[in-house]
Design an enzyme around this catalytic site. Structure first.
Site, PDB file in Angstrom:
ATOM      1  N   THR A  79      14.030   9.057 -81.431  1.00  0.00           N
ATOM      2  CA  THR A  79      15.154   9.118 -80.492  1.00  0.00           C
ATOM      3  C   THR A  79      15.056  10.347 -79.607  1.00  0.00           C
ATOM      4  O   THR A  79      15.217  10.273 -78.392  1.00  0.00           O
ATOM      5  CB  THR A  79      16.487   9.116 -81.270  1.00  0.00           C
ATOM      6  OG1 THR A  79      16.641   7.844 -81.894  1.00  0.00           O
ATOM      7  CG2 THR A  79      17.665   9.373 -80.347  1.00  0.00           C
ATOM      8  N   ASN A 109      11.588  -3.354 -81.672  1.00  0.00           N
ATOM      9  CA  ASN A 109      11.982  -3.052 -83.039  1.00  0.00           C
ATOM     10  C   ASN A 109      12.755  -4.165 -83.721  1.00  0.00           C
ATOM     11  O   ASN A 109      12.774  -4.252 -84.936  1.00  0.00           O
ATOM     12  CB  ASN A 109      12.809  -1.756 -83.070  1.00  0.00           C
ATOM     13  CG  ASN A 109      13.970  -1.806 -82.106  1.00  0.00           C
ATOM     14  OD1 ASN A 109      13.809  -2.153 -80.942  1.00  0.00           O
ATOM     15  ND2 ASN A 109      15.150  -1.481 -82.592  1.00  0.00           N
ATOM     16  N   GLY A 139       7.728   9.605 -87.448  1.00  0.00           N
ATOM     17  CA  GLY A 139       7.090   9.630 -88.754  1.00  0.00           C
ATOM     18  C   GLY A 139       7.614   8.619 -89.747  1.00  0.00           C
ATOM     19  O   GLY A 139       6.857   8.004 -90.492  1.00  0.00           O
ATOM     20  N   HIS A 140       8.925   8.412 -89.734  1.00  0.00           N
ATOM     21  CA  HIS A 140       9.503   7.722 -90.891  1.00  0.00           C
ATOM     22  C   HIS A 140       9.329   6.207 -90.888  1.00  0.00           C
ATOM     23  O   HIS A 140       9.872   5.516 -91.727  1.00  0.00           O
ATOM     24  CB  HIS A 140      10.978   8.104 -91.058  1.00  0.00           C
ATOM     25  CG  HIS A 140      11.889   7.483 -90.046  1.00  0.00           C
ATOM     26  ND1 HIS A 140      12.807   6.528 -90.390  1.00  0.00           N
ATOM     27  CD2 HIS A 140      12.003   7.672 -88.720  1.00  0.00           C
ATOM     28  CE1 HIS A 140      13.472   6.162 -89.303  1.00  0.00           C
ATOM     29  NE2 HIS A 140      13.007   6.846 -88.288  1.00  0.00           N
ATOM     30  N   CYS A 181      28.600  -7.310 -86.431  1.00  0.00           N
ATOM     31  CA  CYS A 181      29.486  -8.433 -86.710  1.00  0.00           C
ATOM     32  C   CYS A 181      30.431  -8.703 -85.551  1.00  0.00           C
ATOM     33  O   CYS A 181      30.396  -8.054 -84.517  1.00  0.00           O
ATOM     34  CB  CYS A 181      30.285  -8.160 -87.964  1.00  0.00           C
ATOM     35  SG  CYS A 181      31.606  -6.993 -87.670  1.00  0.00           S
TER      36      CYS A 181
END
Lengths: 377, 391
Positions: free
Chosen positions: A70, A151, A202-203, A323
């Site tokens: 981000t 994504n 990285g994650h 939702c």
């Protein structure tokens, strides 16, 4: 637990943990400090930078560490636009309509500030055509931002055409490519993408959360978003997270693109074939999508309900959309007008750790969800 | 420098002979809120309650914030404690205001002397302190009519107190002096505001929440807990009862006409809430309903829910505009949590075309098509609860 949400995040691999542990314990100094301990920390940081650079086919001094995808995306978009102020009345920005929210919301803000932002619409499966991009880019364009792999849908964007379009249009635009979902999973370098700016994190690849990087092509100038400090050549100031950067490097070295890719492909194919057998399933990801992501809808069964149902059975998946009370995901609403399809999207995302058994468990739980849950209106 | 908090009662002063009952309840409420901050003593005199910290590490900043949320308090202020010696009072006053004084342009000094043996009379105290302030801070001006800052020096029996402007308290009457009520908490914007408003009128609050997993998530339940926690900062300790409601909702869906889904669901919620309320000593139900807001909150719909139970249903928001409700929700800090996008049980099976003018006979007939009582019993048996301490 059955974890089918690796595009949300991954655990940290052993190699990264070991490296980080070592640095936290024995190489903890501030990399900007002048003493020998600072020098050692700096060496560790530069070693990590080199690894990231090599993976992107870049030079070390083209890599800037950030806190993650981000921040890298924000820095790329705002930094490029700020630097383009020298072009005065050139105000056009071209982006995909299904960019990650860190790009999407950034350019929406720029649109509010008077920039002429063009969103390129995808088809039903999230594919964007290079011709549409060519139609949108003009000589007043200062930035094109297009992600490599979406994504939510896994769709692969025509990123390799962007730079040639920009050149053909005689535009001063920089090309930013958000590679968060593609990094290490696809084979590419900055050359194959011909991008000016590349964001990675990285994650998603078994490195810790809190570390990412922005590649800035040599000669390209973008403006910083943070001030005070000389770190990262003043583009991203603040004391660097040496251990996290080293963890990222270790995870990159550990990531076996081909082998992992094979495993994931197999799991993806299996999941797709099993899902096909369930009546009513609509695939939102087409066959060309990245193997790491498989998105489908089961109209009538709201994502949130199905997610809760699966979660009670310790199966983790993700929904493309929020939702009824929240907003629909901008990605799903960009690819379909059918609210029932958008509202029932489920994203599976895989890693090499997944097995066919995971898929079997998921499919059987999904089948019972379909039997037990009441269809929404 | 020793500091204390002085509290002014609100409406309590009007309460004639009951006053001490109300006051004692309020002190008890304050004591409970401050109990984890350290040892503290309370003094009552006329309409002032003095909060006197006894331990060194007592967190007065936090205490002040919490006192600001206790109902029954009209106003409160921190005060510095000084020995009853004019030189000492002057020194403490200068010291006490030295950091904050730059926010003010004008001031005046008031003195109250309950110890008539103190050598200086009130006007003399004012003059001395005023002069000291002026010479220390030459930019200040005296304004006796409309000052930015009123410095009050109180000469009490044992010590002198010096305080600045009084802060406005939360108002209302002490929680617990109006009995106990059960709030139906959905997770939306309205119910926490309703709970807040009734607590301000002295109602001790307990919460009843209906959960319908997997149609509603653990996140939705957590959200209700978070909201209850926010309300409890004003209302004090709240017991939250969570009723499993999925089976009943599915039964409504399978056995009742679609146009009445919501109204029957609400009637059954009232019935269950009334039972839970009775079990735990509550004498009223509280909802966040507001007239005409949605299909189930028209006058005819409210009439249908009203007759589901015998207890009075308090609807503090019934005549309020949504904007006013939102404003209160922001004030109570519940708004941001309320708008988190999780499905709640009220929105799971919303009919496409709800009946906005339901007739009682029709609703009762529709509800009678199925015997809900075994399911209601089962739901009540499986209630979980949680205590939210509220500080």
């Amino acid at each position: 637990m059955v974890y089918l949400d690796y595009s949300a995040t991954t655990p940290v691999c052993e190699a990264a943990l070991k490296k980080m542990n070592e640095i936290y314990k024995t190489n903890f100094a501030n990399p900007s400090s002048t003493h020998f301990a600072g020098l050692r920390a700096r060496q560790a940081l530069e070693q990590a930078r080199k690894t990231v650079a090599e993976r992107l086919g870049a030079e070390s001094d083209e890599i800037y560490f950030t806190s993650g995808g981000t921040e890298a995306n924000n820095l790329a978009v705002f930094g490029a636009v700020e630097a383009a102020k020298k072009h005065r009345d050139k105000k056009r920005i071209v982006v995909g309509a299904i960019e990650h929210s860190s790009v999407f919301e950034s350019v929406k803000k720029l649109a509010n500030d008077g920039y002429d932002v063009i969103f390129i619409k995808p088809d039903r499966h999230g594919n964007i055509s290079a011709a549409d991009i060519a139609g949108a880019v003009d000589e007043n364009t200062i930035l094109v931002s297009l992600m490599y792999v979406n994504n939510e849908l896994g769709s692969v964007m025509p990123v390799k055409s962007v730079k040639s379009i920009i050149k053909a249009k005689n535009s001063p635009a920089l090309f930013h490519c958000d590679c968060v979902q593609a990094f290490c999973k696809k084979k590419f370098t900055h050359n194959t993408l011909d991008a000016d700016l590349i964001s990675v994190t990285g994650h998603k690849i078994f490195a810790p959360k809190g570390i990412g990087a922005l590649y800035v092509k040599k000669g390209v100038k973008i403006m910083p978003r943070s001030f005070g400090g000389e770190q990262e050549r003043k583009l991203r100031t603040g004391t660097q997270a040496v251990a996290l950067a080293a963890g990222l490097a270790a995870a990159i070295e550990d990531f076996d693109t081909e082998n992992y890719g094979e495993k994931v492909k197999e799991v993806n194919r299996y999941a797709r074939s099993e899902l096909k057998k369930i009546e009513g399933i609509i695939f939102n990801s087409d066959e060309n999508a990245s193997d790491y992501i498989l998105n489908f809808s089961l109209p009538g069964y709201r994502s949130e309900t199905v997610l809760n149902y699966l979660s009670e059975r310790e199966i983790c998946v993700s929904s493309g959309s929020a939702c009824a009370k929240g907003k629909l995901s901008h990605v799903m609403s960009a690819v379909t007008d059918d609210k029932r399809e958008a509202d029932s999207a489920i994203r599976l995302s895989f890693s090499h750790l997944n097995t066919k058994e995971d898929i079997d468990k998921f499919i059987s739980a999904l089948k019972s969800a379909k039997e037990e849950l009441i269809k929404a209106q | 420098m020793k500091e204390i908090i002085l509290i002014k009662n609100g409406e309590l002063a009007l309460k004639g002979l009951n006053r001490s009952t109300f006051e004692d309840k309020m002190i008890k409420n304050i004591r409970r809120r401050l109990s984890d901050l350290g040892k503290v003593t309370f003094f009552k005199s006329q309409s002032t309650i003095t909060v006197y910290p006894e331990s060194e590490d007592f967190d007065l900043d936090e205490a002040e914030i919490r006192i600001g949320r206790v109902f029954g308090i009209a106003g409160y202020s921190r005060a510095a404690v000084a020995e009853k010696d004019m030189a000492e009072i002057e020194k403490v006053t200068l010291d006490y205001f030295s950091d904050k004084i730059f926010a003010y342009k004008t001031f005046k000094v008031e003195a109250k002397r309950s110890d008539k043996k103190f050598p200086l009379k009130s006007p003399e105290i004012c003059r001395e302190i005023g002069a000291a302030m002026l010479s220390a801070h030459p930019f200040l001006k005296v304004d006796v009519h409309n000052p930015d800052l009123v410095i009050t020096v109180e000469i009490r029996d044992r010590e002198a107190y010096i305080r600045g402007n009084q802060k406005k308290g939360a108002g209302g009457i002490p929680v617990g002096t109006s009995g106990r009520g059960a709030v139906l908490m959905s997770g939306g914007i309205d119910s926490p505001v309703a709970a807040f408003m009734m607590a301000r009128r002295g109602l001790e609050i307990m919460g009843v929440h209906f959960a319908a997993p997997p149609y509603t998530s653990e996140m939705a339940e957590n959200k209700v807990k978070m909201l209850t926690e926010k309300v409890s900062k004003y209302a004090g300790r709240i017991e939250l009862y969570i009723v499993p409601f999925t089976e009943i909702q599915l039964a409504i869906r399978d056995n009742c006409p679609e146009e009445y889904f919501t109204i029957i669901m609400r009637r059954l919620m009232m019935k269950i809430a009334e039972r839970v309320a009775l079990m735990h000593g509550a004498k009223a139900l509280v909802t966040g309903e507001s007239l005409g807001q949605v299909a189930s909150q028209t006058l005819m719909a409210l009439a249908c829910t009203d007759c589901a139970c015998e207890m009075p249903i308090l609807r503090p928001l019934v005549g309020m505009d949504k904007n006013d409700i939102v404003e209160l929700a922001r004030k109570t800090d519940t708004f941001e949590t309320s708008i988190l996008p999780y499905e709640d049980c009220c929105t799971v099976f919303t009919p496409k075309h709800p009946n906005t003018r339901p007739k009682k006979e029709d609703v009762l007939a529709a509800e009678a098509q199925f015997d809900f009582s075994p399911m209601i019993e089962k739901a009540i048996q499986n209630i979980r609860f949680e205590i939210i301490e509220g500080r």
